[in-house]
Design a protein around this motif. Structure first.
Motif, short mmCIF file in Angstrom:
data_model
loop_
_atom_site.label_atom_id
_atom_site.label_comp_id
_atom_site.label_asym_id
_atom_site.label_seq_id
_atom_site.Cartn_x
_atom_site.Cartn_y
_atom_site.Cartn_z
N LYS A 79 0.84 -1.21 0.00
CA LYS A 79 0.00 0.00 0.00
C LYS A 79 0.87 1.25 0.00
O LYS A 79 0.58 2.21 -0.72
CB LYS A 79 -0.91 0.00 1.23
N VAL A 80 1.92 1.24 0.82
CA VAL A 80 2.82 2.40 0.83
C VAL A 80 3.40 2.61 -0.57
O VAL A 80 3.41 3.72 -1.11
CB VAL A 80 3.97 2.20 1.85
N TYR A 81 3.82 1.49 -1.19
CA TYR A 81 4.41 1.59 -2.52
C TYR A 81 3.39 2.14 -3.54
O TYR A 81 3.70 3.04 -4.32
CB TYR A 81 4.92 0.21 -2.97
N LEU A 82 2.17 1.61 -3.49
CA LEU A 82 1.17 2.04 -4.48
C LEU A 82 0.78 3.50 -4.27
O LEU A 82 0.51 4.23 -5.22
CB LEU A 82 -0.07 1.14 -4.42
N GLU A 83 0.77 3.92 -3.01
CA GLU A 83 0.37 5.30 -2.74
C GLU A 83 1.48 6.29 -3.06
O GLU A 83 1.24 7.37 -3.59
CB GLU A 83 -0.03 5.45 -1.27
N SER A 84 2.73 5.91 -2.73
CA SER A 84 3.80 6.90 -2.84
C SER A 84 4.72 6.65 -4.04
O SER A 84 5.54 7.50 -4.38
CB SER A 84 4.65 6.88 -1.56
N GLY A 85 4.59 5.47 -4.67
CA GLY A 85 5.47 5.17 -5.79
C GLY A 85 6.83 4.65 -5.35
O GLY A 85 7.71 4.40 -6.19
N ALA A 86 7.06 4.48 -4.04
CA ALA A 86 8.34 3.96 -3.57
C ALA A 86 8.11 3.02 -2.39
O ALA A 86 7.15 3.18 -1.63
CB ALA A 86 9.23 5.11 -3.12
N GLU A 87 9.00 2.02 -2.26
CA GLU A 87 8.90 1.10 -1.14
C GLU A 87 9.13 1.87 0.15
O GLU A 87 9.89 2.84 0.16
CB GLU A 87 9.95 -0.01 -1.24
N PRO A 88 8.53 1.41 1.27
CA PRO A 88 8.81 2.08 2.54
C PRO A 88 10.31 2.05 2.83
O PRO A 88 10.99 1.07 2.50
CB PRO A 88 8.06 1.24 3.57
N ALA A 89 10.80 3.10 3.45
CA ALA A 89 12.24 3.24 3.65
C ALA A 89 12.84 2.04 4.40
O ALA A 89 13.94 1.58 4.11
CB ALA A 89 12.52 4.53 4.42
N ALA A 90 12.07 1.52 5.36
CA ALA A 90 12.62 0.46 6.22
C ALA A 90 12.63 -0.91 5.54
O ALA A 90 13.20 -1.86 6.06
CB ALA A 90 11.82 0.39 7.50
N LEU A 91 11.98 -1.01 4.38
CA LEU A 91 11.76 -2.34 3.82
C LEU A 91 13.05 -3.06 3.45
O LEU A 91 13.23 -4.24 3.75
CB LEU A 91 10.82 -2.25 2.59
N ARG A 92 13.97 -2.34 2.83
CA ARG A 92 15.18 -2.99 2.32
C ARG A 92 15.95 -3.69 3.46
O ARG A 92 16.32 -4.86 3.34
CB ARG A 92 16.07 -1.96 1.62
N ALA A 93 16.12 -2.96 4.56
CA ALA A 93 16.89 -3.53 5.67
C ALA A 93 16.14 -4.72 6.27
O ALA A 93 16.75 -5.75 6.62
CB ALA A 93 17.11 -2.46 6.73
N GLU A 94 14.82 -4.61 6.34
CA GLU A 94 14.05 -5.71 6.92
C GLU A 94 14.12 -6.96 6.05
O GLU A 94 14.24 -8.09 6.54
CB GLU A 94 12.59 -5.27 7.07
N VAL A 95 14.05 -6.74 4.72
CA VAL A 95 14.16 -7.88 3.80
C VAL A 95 15.53 -8.52 3.96
O VAL A 95 15.67 -9.75 4.02
CB VAL A 95 13.89 -7.44 2.33
N SER A 96 16.58 -7.67 4.08
CA SER A 96 17.94 -8.20 4.23
C SER A 96 18.04 -9.10 5.46
O SER A 96 18.61 -10.19 5.42
CB SER A 96 18.96 -7.06 4.37
N GLU A 97 17.43 -8.61 6.55
CA GLU A 97 17.46 -9.37 7.80
C GLU A 97 16.83 -10.76 7.61
O GLU A 97 17.37 -11.78 8.02
CB GLU A 97 16.62 -8.58 8.80
N HIS A 98 15.67 -10.78 6.95
CA HIS A 98 14.97 -12.05 6.76
C HIS A 98 15.67 -12.94 5.74
O HIS A 98 15.65 -14.16 5.85
CB HIS A 98 13.51 -11.79 6.39
N LEU A 99 16.28 -12.29 4.75
CA LEU A 99 17.01 -13.07 3.75
C LEU A 99 18.23 -13.72 4.41
O LEU A 99 18.52 -14.90 4.16
CB LEU A 99 17.43 -12.16 2.59
N ASP A 100 18.91 -12.95 5.26
CA ASP A 100 20.07 -13.51 5.99
C ASP A 100 19.64 -14.75 6.78
O ASP A 100 20.31 -15.78 6.75
CB ASP A 100 20.64 -12.49 6.99
#
Ligand code: PEP
Ligand code: MG
Length: 915
Positions: free
Chosen positions: A65-86
């Motif tokens: 929803k944040v992405y669709l509304e603002s056109g960009a992923e939420p700022a915190a998403l990248r780090a959170e994905v990294s954590e889960h990917l690790d």
């Protein structure tokens, strides 16, 4: 646990509390569908049940929803994905795209409500020039590794980078042609390696950039593409069809890959815990050996029945059966399952409460009660009025001598007849011009959605019960026969050839039976459904040998009736409809439109009334009409003896009873030219001109007619009163209610009421009987709704005329609007469904709610009903229950639907009251 109590996320949390955007499969559960989507929530649930789910994590719908509304992923998403990917990499012991042993993942969409095939999925993320040989070594299969890589570039190129999919298909065809082979599996590792090079060239040429080699970049771009796929045209269209809100967004599931295409000891399949077509228990599903994920659902290769898996891999089969039992007991419902077997190891890729046909829904609901898994109140929530309506459709007459030209899988029941069309465009075009069509395809894909919506039924020559055509058709309640293999479908030449050489061209009529899978040439006659026979009283549902569907319907209807608070009446204006409605369970007539009684031979009398120059002429015309009206009412009171019959006084503008102005003008002009006698036509024409209105629906109609044509309403009231008196004397129990249409102010009602009461008193005195006739009004103008408190002073009852109320609240002409701009409105998503079909709760509904309250404040015993089309619409019935009306009134065939929905609404609100 309700979502808002979830400690991980709180949309209303203060700015300092971080919102969690990524959940490991071990962190979620099935109640978090809003946040994790259906697929993610159920993967988490299965993980928690200890079932073999490949590890992974879910990015929430909130992130989307944040992405669709603002056109960009939420700022915190990248780090959170990294954590889960690790964490995932640690668990799997290898890194995403690691050169010597790559971790590969799938990136799959998954919204709260299932939208089969509508959104994107990318498999094999993590493969690159660097890791393809590592995969080959690990799998011990070079061909498999190159095939996986070419699939990634193809899927990624099409869905993420927007490259035309045909370009990849053509390159694949070229490779096969060059080698002189027909199927993909005959391409070897070297061929596929060559194809990878070719696919990469296509990507570079079409997008101006190289296929990304960085695995994390692949993953991030795929996640973004899944977010974007929420808003594709086909997804929007599907949501409108299924009434899924447009602002929910999709979750994204990142799941470690398991492979069903690693040889004959691998495979992929779909299973159901019960037959989704009939509801019967047993082993249902399809299995495809040595195949990857989407091959089954796409219906590209023909599958084997799931039961065959027992021979192929007994251990996995037994484990699957065990898991299916666990899931069904856990979910207390039919589950459908996607699974993969990788070299003899079973993996669960998805489960959800499965879609089913209408018949299966009723059977399963009662089976689960008998098994003690659910109670009757819950069973009622497992079926819908829409499903019941489907069961009331006619079926093919099996005794008819019709030519069977093919047989496929009975994928979605019903009897559909129409002209053969071979593409979606023609299906839409022809159906718009009023033709019934059957859409015939080799297999369908999401691009065929428009055609499927337009068609009466769908026929495919390939694919199993879980192919796209089958799944989508079942969801829509459309008849579907799929996998009719002996039919050769040639979409280019727009024809189909049967095994005996019969050719069906575009435009030829075919009939398809979604209950038996049979395909017939020409039009097969239809017979009523057993469920209608049951409602008609021709079938005893309690007999030991009664059809099990009829038994299930009977049980759930009886339960609904015992629960519901809303009475259900019918809209009927003749004895035949009234009698049928009564058999179907109507508890009276909520609307008898008397104008229907003025048509046919009586039109001439109405003409005379309209043309009358003197009081005497007018009275003479009324005197002739009265006995005819009286006879009509006697029949109705007899058919509905002991039950209320609401008779509405004349409503439509008078010009509707006169000839068309153009026809009449031509007739007069011709007669004049020929010097023929045309005195009567001339008078008629003058009357038509006099009565002509620019906006007749806002003109001289309803109570206004009664006030300006002396004696008209009095005649009708007298006919009603005399009919009631006669029925009473004959020992009947007539319960007439007189209803005044189109009232806008209490003064109108007072005048008619005074005059009517006088007439009723006269009739009662003359007949020597007591007549207790209720006098009420329709609430169908905004002003009436807004002044309902005053109007109730003069009304014994209100009946909401939601057709006119919708027309006047929106300012939409109910006669024109559907054909003019409604399609554009629906396409733009301004509303998901016409407000003439389902009550507009926020606008029209809010007037109904406040008028009901104001009316009852004036007169606590005021009876409240609704007689617009909405009275038979499932969603609207729930609304009328909630607002506290006493009854809904609808056409005879919708009565069972309204009874069921009224029962569901009551059971549901009791459930929420006691919670
Ligand atoms: C209505 O307006 O909702 C209604 C029932 O009356 P009619 O459709 O006859 O105008
Ligand atoms: Mg009306």
């Amino acid at each position: 646990m309700p979502e808002t109590q979830d400690p991980h996320v709180n949309p209303n949390a203060s700015a300092s509390a971080a919102v969690k955007f990524v959940y490991d499969f071990t962190e979620g559960n099935r109640d978090l569908k809003d946040l994790l989507g259906g697929k993610g929530a159920n993967l988490a649930e299965m993980t928690n049940l200890g079932l073999p789910v490949p590890p992974g994590f879910t990015i929430t719908t909130e992130a989307c929803k944040v992405y669709l509304e603002s056109g960009a992923e939420p700022a915190a998403l990248r780090a959170e994905v990294s954590e889960h990917l690790d964490a995932l990499e640690r668990q799997m012991g290898k890194k995403l795209g690691q050169a010597d042993d790559p971790l590969l993942v799938s990136v799959r969409s998954g919204a709260k409500f299932s939208m089969p095939g509508m959104m994107d999925t990318v498999l094999n993320i993590g493969l690159s020039d660097a890791s393809v040989s590592g995969l080959a070594t690990q799998a011990g299969d070079e061909r498999f590794a190159w095939d996986s890589y070419r699939r990634l570039i193809q899927m990624f190129g099409k869905t993420v980078l927007g490259v035309d999919g045909e370009l990849f298909e053509e390159a694949l065809e070229d490779a096969k042609r060059a080698k002189g082979v027909v199927v993909d599996v005959d391409l070897d590792a070297a061929d596929l390696q060559g194809l990878v090079g070719h696919f990469k060239d296509i990507v570079a040429k079409e997008t101006g950039r190289d296929f990304p080699q960085d695995p994390r970049e692949q993953m991030d771009l795929a996640v973004r593409a899944v977010f974007d796929s929420w808003n594709t045209d086909r997804a929007k269209l599907y949501r409108r069809q299924e009434r899924i809100p447009g602002d929910l967004g999709t979750a994204v599931n990142v799941c470690s890959m398991v492979f069903g295409n690693l040889g004959p000891d691998s495979g992929t399949g779909v299973a159901f815990t019960r037959d989704p077509a009939s509801g019967h228990q047993g082993v249902y599903g399809d299995y495809l050996q040595n195949a990857q994920g989407e091959d089954v659902v796409a219906g590209i290769r023909n599958t084997v029945p799931l039961a065959d898996l027992e021979q192929i891999d007994k251990a996995s089969y037994d484990q699957l059966m065990q898991i299916m039992e666990t899931l069904e007991t856990h979910y207390k419902d039919l589950c459908d399952i996607e699974f993969t077997i990788e070299r003899g190891k079973l993996w669960m890729l998805q489960t959800r409460v499965g879609k089913r046909t209408a018949g299966a829904a009723f059977r399963i609901a009662t089976q689960l009660v008998d098994q003690g898994l659910i109670d009757e109140a819950e069973a009622l929530q497992r079926v819908t009025g829409g499903q019941l309506a489907q069961l009331m459709f006619p079926r093919f007459d099996l005794d008819a001598k019709s030519k069977t030209i093919g047989r496929g899988i009975a994928a979605s029941p019903g009897a559909a007849v129409g002209k053969a069309v071979f593409d979606s465009y023609t299906a839409v075009k022809w159906s718009r011009s009023g033709e019934k069509v059957i859409l015939i395809r080799r297999e369908t894909n999401p691009d065929d959605l428009n055609g499927m919506i337009a068609a009466e039924g769908i026929l495919t020559s390939r694919g199993g019960k879980t192919s796209h055509a089958a799944v989508v058709a079942r969801g829509m309640g459309k008849t579907c026969v799929c996998g009719a293999e002996e039919l050769e479908v040639d979409t280019k030449s727009r024809r189909m050839t049967t095994s005996d050489g019969t050719v069906v061209e575009e435009g030829d009529v075919v009939s398809i039976d979604g209950s038996t899978g049979k395909v017939y040439a020409g039009e097969v006659p239809v017979v009523p459904s057993p469920v209608v026979e049951y409602f008609e009283g021709n079938v005893d549902a309690t007999a030991a040998d009664a059809d099990d569907l009829v038994k299930s319907v009977h049980r759930l209807m009886s339960y609904a009736d015992s629960q519901r608070r809303l009475a259900v009446r019918t809209n009927a204006d003749n004895a035949e409809d009234a009698a049928r409605a009564r058999r179907f369970g109507a508890q009276g007539i909520g609307l008898c439109r008397t104008e229907h009684m003025f048509l046919g031979e009586r039109r001439e009398l109405v003409e005379r009334l309209i043309l009358a120059d003197t009081d005497a002429d007018r009275d003479a015309a009324l005197d002739q009409l009265r006995p005819l009206q009286k006879a009509d009412f006697i029949e109705l009171f007899e058919a509905m003896d002991g039950l209320p019959v609401t008779v509405r006084l004349l409503d439509p503008p008078l010009h509707e009873f006169l000839p068309d102005i153009t026809d009449l003008s031509v007739r007069v002009a011709l007669a004049e030219a020929r010097h023929e006698k045309h005195e009567n036509d001339l008078r008629l024409l003058q009357a038509v001109h006099k009565l002509h209105e620019q906006n007749p629906m806002l003109g001289l109609r309803g109570v206004r007619l009664g006030l300006v044509i002396p004696g008209l309403f009095a005649m009708q009231v007298r006919a009603i009163a005399e009919a009631a008196a006669e029925r009473s004397k004959a020992g009947g129990d007539p319960r007439a209610e007189i209803m005044i249409p189109l009232v806008g102010t209490v003064q109108e009602l007072e005048i008619v009421r005074e005059e009517s009461e006088k007439v009723i008193a006269e009739v009662a005195a003359a007949a020597g009987v007591q007549l207790d006739l209720a006098l009420g009004t329709m609430i169908e103008l905004p002003r009436a709704a807004l002044t309902a408190g005053q109007i109730a002073e003069s009304a014994d009852f209100f009946s909401f005329g939601t057709n006119d109320l919708t027309q006047t609240v929106w300012g939409f002409s109910r006669d024109d609007v559907e054909a003019s701009f409604f399609t554009a409105y629906l396409e733009k998503g301004i509303f998901g469904v016409s407000p003439f079909e389902t009550i507009d709760k926020d606008g029209v509904g809010s007037l109904v709610r406040s008028a009901a309250a104001a009316g009852r404040a004036t007169r606590p015993d005021l009876k409240l009903g609704v007689c617009g089309e909405h009275g038979g619409d499932p969603e609207s019935v729930h609304f009328f229950h909630e607002v506290g009306l006493d009854y809904v009134s609808c056409s005879p065939f919708r009565i069972p639907v309204a009874r069921l929905e009224a029962g569901r609404a009551a059971a549901e609100s009791q459930g929420s009251d006691s919670r």
